[in-house]
Design an enzyme around this catalytic site. Sequence first.
Site, PDB file in Angstrom:
ATOM      1  NE  ARG A  68      26.146  27.347  40.597  1.00 14.55           N
ATOM      2  CZ  ARG A  68      26.497  27.897  39.122  1.00 14.55           C
ATOM      3  NH1 ARG A  68      25.291  28.081  38.226  1.00 14.55           N
ATOM      4  NH2 ARG A  68      27.647  28.122  38.717  1.00 14.55           N
ATOM      5  NE  ARG A  90      17.252  25.655  37.082  1.00 18.71           N
ATOM      6  CZ  ARG A  90      18.132  26.299  36.589  1.00 18.71           C
ATOM      7  NH1 ARG A  90      19.027  26.896  37.058  1.00 18.71           N
ATOM      8  NH2 ARG A  90      17.841  26.812  35.299  1.00 18.71           N
ATOM      9  CD  GLU A 123      23.487  29.676  31.232  1.00 23.99           C
ATOM     10  OE1 GLU A 123      24.555  29.855  31.711  1.00 23.99           O
ATOM     11  OE2 GLU A 123      22.221  30.060  31.628  1.00 23.99           O
ATOM     12  CB  SER A 132      27.619  32.118  30.764  1.00 18.80           C
ATOM     13  OG  SER A 132      28.245  32.047  32.221  1.00 18.80           O
ATOM     14  NE  ARG A 162      22.124  22.817  33.297  1.00 22.48           N
ATOM     15  CZ  ARG A 162      21.846  24.209  33.600  1.00 22.48           C
ATOM     16  NH1 ARG A 162      22.209  25.073  32.537  1.00 22.48           N
ATOM     17  NH2 ARG A 162      21.289  24.596  34.623  1.00 22.48           N
TER      18      ARG A 162
END
Length: 509
Positions: free
Chosen positions: A329, A344, A416, A419, A472
Amino acid sequence: MLTCGRFLSSSAAASTPSLSPFRNLTLSLLRRPHLRLLSSSATASAAAAAVEPDTKGGAGGGAAKPQWKAAIDFKWIRENTDAVAVNIRDRNSAANLDLVLQLYDEYLALQKEVERLRAERNAVANKMKGKLEPSVRQALVEEGKNLKEGLIALEEDLVQLTDKLQLEAQSIPNTTHPDAPVGGEESSVVRKEVGSQRNFNFTIRDHLQLGKELDLFDFDAAAEVSGSKFYYLKNEAVLLEMALVNWAITEVSKKGFTPLITPEIVRSSVVEKCGFQPRAQNTQVYSIDNSDQCLIGTAEIPVGGIHMDSILPDSDLPRKYVAYSHCFRTEAGAAGAATRGLYRVHQFSKVEMFVFCRPEESDKCHEELITIEEELYASLGLHFKTLDMATGDLGAPAYRKFDIEAWMPGLDRYGEISSASNCTDYQSRRLGIRFRPSPADPPPANAKKGKGSSGPTQFVHTLNATAVAVPRLIICILENFQQEDGTVVIPEPLRPFMGGLEVLSPKTK
């Protein structure tokens, strides 16, 4: 459930002007002065070419192939304009509904005109079959030529208009679950909370400090080799990543999911069909120059495409996969202390769950996915909360989305970690993935008729959910299970996957 087609992202597509009035074009073509008479030797072949019946729905030559098309239900959009407009507003989408409706009306009118010219051309061809006077035959030849030229021009316009309509309509987001909170991210509702924040009686270290003391990461060398937001994992951190991946795949596979390792380079069109914009401004997708390929940002993309343009047997649904991949990403716009370290990064490992199911099963499958996530993280001893995400944070594909945020004491905030999204038929309408219900199931009103007596096909629903986003969870494990002496206790479920290792200890100098 009938949805309003499947679309790229909440970003607006480029504004496109209307075509010039096609009726004036038709009239100008048909009112041209007659061309000179053909020689007798050329008359027969030219006449056949000019007035050959149009059986393929095209005039031949000239018209470029349209781009890939989503099976968008424009009729439903037009009949539910108010609901679609409210949905676009609630999701903060920049989609231009008025332009979509305008282009659709122009498309219907132009399509009708094309069909009229095809019928006229076929009628002229039928007249040529009988015995005719030379002058009458020549007049029909000229009429057929003019009709053919007019038809070619209009069909080219129709292709261009279809592309513009698709481009605009693909920016319309999926419909939204009626129970989803309306508003921005701050309007999201806590659905469940597990555990509580640990009370530390010593000064907390963040994962960067712990990683340095335990010799687990090297960000500096990675920055020299690759750039910022890259990292080397070292020593027990490598074992921890492998343990998280193997543990997640093992646990999820027990629930009927088929393990996959996916390609990590995919065609740009597949990225688009899954609802992402690989070449948009501030995109999160890495595109490969001078190619039609991209690096994946999630295994959702290659798994979503595994059954592209196919009809799945009803007996095979739901079809469930658990996929391991590296993810890439750009993290455009990401900066600040909240994104430091592993939180990140540009490249990371992830285990993703993906489900293809019947429409009436997707809500149930969504609950199954979020339950699996919660069970995984609870078994690690993490404190987390599950959020029902508000409309402004759903993105384009999701009908409903649940996020899980875990407490990260070193960062002093929730972050987070996963999801779970129900995308209904947003992706399948674009990827062309259908199933054929068993004869006992009544077809919906919008079902596409299939061949033979086996019944009509329907679009499957697709769902995706994170099992493990490795960086994470490494943050969560290091920061939540650190000890005063600088050691870190490994959660019990991971120990069998780390050779029985129970504690990470600082290296002896």
